[in-house]
Structure formats: C-alpha cells, structure tokens
Motif scaffolding. Structure first.
Motif, PDB file in Angstrom:
ATOM      1  N   PHE A 180       0.793  -1.057   0.037  1.00  0.00           N
ATOM      2  CA  PHE A 180       0.071  -0.217  -0.169  1.00  0.00           C
ATOM      3  C   PHE A 180       0.938   1.338   0.115  1.00  0.00           C
ATOM      4  O   PHE A 180       1.130   1.693   1.086  1.00  0.00           O
ATOM      5  N   PRO A 181       1.230   1.643  -1.206  1.00  0.00           N
ATOM      6  CA  PRO A 181       2.572   2.573  -1.264  1.00  0.00           C
ATOM      7  C   PRO A 181       2.170   4.021  -0.714  1.00  0.00           C
ATOM      8  O   PRO A 181       2.447   4.872  -0.322  1.00  0.00           O
ATOM      9  N   LEU A 182       0.798   4.105  -0.729  1.00  0.00           N
ATOM     10  CA  LEU A 182      -0.074   5.533  -0.259  1.00  0.00           C
ATOM     11  C   LEU A 182      -0.377   5.529   1.129  1.00  0.00           C
ATOM     12  O   LEU A 182      -1.183   6.110   1.675  1.00  0.00           O
ATOM     13  N   ALA A 183      -0.200   4.212   1.822  1.00  0.00           N
ATOM     14  CA  ALA A 183      -0.646   4.299   3.273  1.00  0.00           C
ATOM     15  C   ALA A 183      -0.492   5.576   3.987  1.00  0.00           C
ATOM     16  O   ALA A 183       0.825   6.260   3.843  1.00  0.00           O
ATOM     17  N   ASP A 184      -1.457   6.004   4.802  1.00  0.00           N
ATOM     18  CA  ASP A 184      -1.269   7.204   5.666  1.00  0.00           C
ATOM     19  C   ASP A 184      -0.745   8.499   4.757  1.00  0.00           C
ATOM     20  O   ASP A 184      -0.396   9.371   5.471  1.00  0.00           O
ATOM     21  N   THR A 185      -1.197   8.564   3.458  1.00  0.00           N
ATOM     22  CA  THR A 185      -0.961   9.637   2.890  1.00  0.00           C
ATOM     23  C   THR A 185      -2.380  10.270   2.187  1.00  0.00           C
ATOM     24  O   THR A 185      -3.348   9.631   2.052  1.00  0.00           O
ATOM     25  N   THR A 186      -2.219  11.513   1.795  1.00  0.00           N
ATOM     26  CA  THR A 186      -3.402  12.187   1.347  1.00  0.00           C
ATOM     27  C   THR A 186      -3.068  12.674   0.096  1.00  0.00           C
ATOM     28  O   THR A 186      -1.938  13.393  -0.282  1.00  0.00           O
ATOM     29  N   THR A 187      -3.924  12.460  -1.151  1.00  0.00           N
ATOM     30  CA  THR A 187      -3.787  12.980  -2.462  1.00  0.00           C
ATOM     31  C   THR A 187      -4.781  14.096  -2.588  1.00  0.00           C
ATOM     32  O   THR A 187      -6.130  13.822  -2.389  1.00  0.00           O
ATOM     33  N   VAL A 188      -4.405  15.427  -2.782  1.00  0.00           N
ATOM     34  CA  VAL A 188      -5.389  16.605  -2.870  1.00  0.00           C
ATOM     35  C   VAL A 188      -5.667  16.714  -4.399  1.00  0.00           C
ATOM     36  O   VAL A 188      -4.587  16.399  -5.217  1.00  0.00           O
ATOM     37  N   LEU A 189      -6.941  16.823  -4.805  1.00  0.00           N
ATOM     38  CA  LEU A 189      -7.221  16.966  -5.962  1.00  0.00           C
ATOM     39  C   LEU A 189      -7.586  18.554  -6.460  1.00  0.00           C
ATOM     40  O   LEU A 189      -8.849  18.783  -5.475  1.00  0.00           O
ATOM     41  N   LEU A 190      -6.986  19.418  -6.997  1.00  0.00           N
ATOM     42  CA  LEU A 190      -7.332  20.774  -7.071  1.00  0.00           C
ATOM     43  C   LEU A 190      -7.654  21.097  -8.657  1.00  0.00           C
ATOM     44  O   LEU A 190      -6.780  21.080  -9.512  1.00  0.00           O
ATOM     45  N   PHE A 191      -9.209  21.136  -8.708  1.00  0.00           N
ATOM     46  CA  PHE A 191      -9.894  21.220 -10.000  1.00  0.00           C
ATOM     47  C   PHE A 191     -10.395  22.504 -10.353  1.00  0.00           C
ATOM     48  O   PHE A 191     -11.161  22.799  -9.567  1.00  0.00           O
ATOM     49  N   GLU A 192      -9.836  23.139 -11.593  1.00  0.00           N
ATOM     50  CA  GLU A 192     -10.570  24.337 -11.866  1.00  0.00           C
ATOM     51  C   GLU A 192     -11.278  24.338 -13.248  1.00  0.00           C
ATOM     52  O   GLU A 192     -12.014  25.217 -13.567  1.00  0.00           O
TER      53      GLU A 192
ATOM     54  N   VAL B 191       1.150  26.104   1.065  1.00  0.00           N
ATOM     55  CA  VAL B 191       0.018  25.421   2.166  1.00  0.00           C
ATOM     56  C   VAL B 191      -0.402  23.977   2.151  1.00  0.00           C
ATOM     57  O   VAL B 191      -0.066  23.187   2.913  1.00  0.00           O
ATOM     58  N   LEU B 192      -0.550  23.827   0.939  1.00  0.00           N
ATOM     59  CA  LEU B 192      -1.076  22.396   0.466  1.00  0.00           C
ATOM     60  C   LEU B 192       0.034  21.247   0.690  1.00  0.00           C
ATOM     61  O   LEU B 192      -0.074  20.351   0.922  1.00  0.00           O
TER      62      LEU B 192
ATOM     63  N   THR C 255       0.546  14.483  -2.037  1.00  0.00           N
ATOM     64  CA  THR C 255       0.654  14.373  -3.447  1.00  0.00           C
ATOM     65  C   THR C 255      -0.694  15.552  -3.993  1.00  0.00           C
ATOM     66  O   THR C 255      -1.599  15.645  -3.333  1.00  0.00           O
ATOM     67  N   VAL C 256      -0.573  16.262  -5.243  1.00  0.00           N
ATOM     68  CA  VAL C 256      -1.484  17.086  -5.365  1.00  0.00           C
ATOM     69  C   VAL C 256      -1.732  16.572  -7.057  1.00  0.00           C
ATOM     70  O   VAL C 256      -0.734  16.856  -7.711  1.00  0.00           O
ATOM     71  N   VAL C 257      -2.898  16.502  -7.461  1.00  0.00           N
ATOM     72  CA  VAL C 257      -3.324  16.604  -8.736  1.00  0.00           C
ATOM     73  C   VAL C 257      -3.876  17.881  -9.178  1.00  0.00           C
ATOM     74  O   VAL C 257      -5.058  18.316  -8.533  1.00  0.00           O
ATOM     75  N   ILE C 258      -3.581  18.339 -10.015  1.00  0.00           N
ATOM     76  CA  ILE C 258      -4.194  19.613 -10.475  1.00  0.00           C
ATOM     77  C   ILE C 258      -4.467  19.754 -11.903  1.00  0.00           C
ATOM     78  O   ILE C 258      -4.081  19.382 -12.995  1.00  0.00           O
TER      79      ILE C 258
ATOM     80  N   ILE D 245       5.907  19.009  -2.742  1.00  0.00           N
ATOM     81  CA  ILE D 245       5.258  17.431  -2.738  1.00  0.00           C
ATOM     82  C   ILE D 245       5.046  17.208  -4.209  1.00  0.00           C
ATOM     83  O   ILE D 245       5.022  18.369  -5.064  1.00  0.00           O
ATOM     84  N   PRO D 246       5.001  15.822  -4.690  1.00  0.00           N
ATOM     85  CA  PRO D 246       4.738  15.842  -6.248  1.00  0.00           C
ATOM     86  C   PRO D 246       3.521  16.442  -6.792  1.00  0.00           C
ATOM     87  O   PRO D 246       2.455  16.405  -6.009  1.00  0.00           O
ATOM     88  N   VAL D 247       3.604  17.010  -7.761  1.00  0.00           N
ATOM     89  CA  VAL D 247       2.447  17.740  -8.568  1.00  0.00           C
ATOM     90  C   VAL D 247       2.087  16.878  -9.794  1.00  0.00           C
ATOM     91  O   VAL D 247       2.978  16.714 -10.865  1.00  0.00           O
TER      92      VAL D 247
END
Ligand code: CP
Ligand code: NVA
Length: 321
Positions: free
Chosen positions: A37-49, A92-93, A99-102, A119-121
């Motif tokens: 589970f490579p993303l265990a205890d992590t949060t991926t934010v999706l920032l969508f415009e 801030v993020l 991780t953030v997906v934009i 963090i990786p974008v």
C-alpha cells in the motif's frame, strides 16, 4: 521528489514501466497480490479548476485502493492566483498533503505551482497537455494488441492537449502516429520535437497531414477528441465549421485496418467529432480506455511516491527489453 507535468518528466523506459505496472494493478485489483500500500497514511489532494468525471474519480479511487486518502477541491473553491497567490497555495498544500493533482487552464499555472511545491504535482489536464490520458491510451493499446504488433495510430481532429500527450507517449512506446489536423491546429512544437527525439530511439514514425483519410489508411487505432476543449466554448461555432471534415465515421473506419480499434478520451460530443455508430460499434474500446485511467493512475501515484515494489517486479518484461 518529482512531478508529472508533461511527458518530458518521464523517460521512454518509464512510460513502458508505467504500462506494465498498470497491467499488474489491473490484473491484481481484486486478488491483492500486489499487496503493498504505497500510499498508506498519505493524502492526495485534487485541485480542479475545470469539471471532470474520469480524472477525478479514477485518482480518488486509485489513491484509496493504494491505502491512502483523497480530498477534492472543486473549481468554485480554489481560486488559484485569484483568491490567493499560486505560490501560497502550493506552500500550504505541501504542508497538509503528500501529492497534489491539478486540473487547470494555462500550463504556466501548474508550472508555477510545482516550482513552489515540496510534494509531487501531477497534471490532471492543462490547456497544453494531459499526460495521464496519454499514458492510459498507450497502455490500452498495448493491452489490446500485445507487445509484438507494430502499431500505427491515426489521430483525427484538434492538435490539442490530448494530441500533444498522445504524440509523446506513442513515441515513447515506439508506436507510429499520424495526426490529421487542419492547418493552424497542429500540435505544440515542443511536444512534437520531444516526440521526434524519443522516436529516434524507439523507431516510431511521426507524420502530420491535413487529410483524415491519409492518416486513417491501414491504421490500427483511430483516435479522436473533442473539437472544442474546456475553456474554448466561445469558439464553438467557428471550430465546428473548421473541423467538419475531421469526423470519425464509417468512411474513416473503412480506410483503417479491419480490426482497428476506436479510441476517445471522453467526454464525447456525439455527432460532431465522432458518430454514434463509431463510438458504440464493435470496434470501440472507449470504455476499456476509461476504465484503464484507474489502473494507470495507480501506477503514476506509486511511481511518484517512490514505490519500489511494483517497479522492481521481475515481471516488468517490457522494461527489460
Ligand atoms: N478523459 C478525461 O480526462 O475525462 P474527464 O474530463 O471526465 O476527467
Ligand atoms: N481536450 C479536452 C479533453 C477532455 C478530457 C479538453 O481539454 O476539454
């Protein structure tokens, strides 16, 4: 720490590894024999415009199935560079998430964000490119035809974000690509140059024409995308006229190989860039293509998280070629 803003952020070997990893994720989705589970205890934010169905949902489910959490910020909430500077949002993020997906308009917005993020974008679509789509597309072709058949893709329509990324992923995979685009709607010059650079090593042939039938002749894949991308709505009337001859329909399909497949990133504008017959017919693999977004997003998230398990797997046969 690395980003995925365009295909220039990946070597052609990594594109191949991502396809192989996506296949492993697909095959093991319910058996969990990739039990990491490579993303265990992590949060991926999706920032969508801009709106999204596939990109949003596939990333959210991918993050969760890899053991992480996901959090979606809609176009109304973000105000990147309006409510707050791009750099401030990135700082801030970076403190909250891993991780953030934009998804945004100008590609310079995601570049500025990435310069200020620790963090990786991941690019979930900009006006310039849609790398996660391009990676999914070549994975879907690879899955359908297997590793041994030489592939020619005919892309018919607008030389847009989807075309720019497909051009590069095809070149990375050694798949030839012919783009039929009206003059003035050719793909981005830098994307083309980078694809040509990769093609020197992979043997892919790249050809640009304004003739859809020429592109489609004997093609293995017939691909199209909308004539009017998100943010171009005010050009609808003009674009509908310019692209009228660039529709994927029965005439185009007759020019391609009898077992050619039809692809479209969706959402489709039926009756414009593609007919119902083409989209719903036996040759269409658009829903497999849409499903494969999920498996490819997992591979991308795992790669950027520095996961060694799936990428060190001995069965990454393509990578070893
Ligand atoms: N293909 C694609 O990116 O779809 P969405 O716009 O629904 O995310
Ligand atoms: N070219 C389209 C792709 C949507 C997935 C757009 O940018 O709207």
């Amino acid at each position: 720490m690395r980003h995925l803003l365009t295909l220039n952020d990946l070597s052609f070997m990594e594109t191949r590894q991502l396809c192989q990893a996506a296949l492993l994720y697909k095959q093991s989705r319910y058996s969990r024999n990739i039990s990491q589970f490579p993303l265990a205890d992590t949060t991926t934010v999706l920032l969508f415009e801009k709106p999204s169905l596939r990109t949003r949902i596939s990333f959210e489910i991918a993050a969760q199935e890899l053991g992480g959490r996901s959090l979606y910020l809609s176009p109304q909430e973000v105000g990147l560079g309006k409510r707050e500077s791009i750099a401030d949002v990135a700082h801030v993020l970076s403190a909250y998430a891993q991780t953030v997906v934009i998804r945004t308009f100008s590609h310079t917005i995601i570049e500025e964000f990435a310069e200020n993020a620790s963090i990786p974008v991941i690019n979930g679509l900009t006006d310039l490119s849609h790398p996660c789509q391009g990676l999914t597309d070549v994975f879907t072709i690879y899955e359908h035809f297997g590793p041994h058949r030489p592939i020619t893709i005919a892309y018919i329509g607008d030389g847009n974000n989807v075309a720019n990324s497909l051009l590069q992923t095809a070149a990375h995979m050694g798949m030839s690509i012919r783009l039929a685009v009206p003059s003035g709607f050719t793909p981005n010059q830098k994307a083309l140059q980078n694809a040509e650079k990769a093609a020197i090593y992979t043997g892919a042939d790249i050809h640009i024409t304004d003739n859809p039938l020429e592109a489609a002749e004997n093609a293995d894949v017939v691909y199209t995308d909308v004539w009017v991308s998100m943010g171009q709505e005010q050009e609808t009337k003009q674009r509908t006229q310019i692209f009228a001859q660039y529709q994927v329909n029965d005439t185009i399909l007759r020019a391609a190989k009898p077992d050619a497949v039809i692809m479209h990133p969706l959402p489709a504008h039926r009756g414009f860039e593609i007919t119902d017959n083409a989209l719903d017919g036996a040759q269409s693999i658009v829903f497999t293509q849409a499903e494969n977004r999920l498996h490819m997003q997992k591979a991308i998230l795992a790669l950027l998280a520095g996961d060694t398990y799936v990428f060190a797997n001995k069965s990454l046969a393509l990578a070893a070629e």
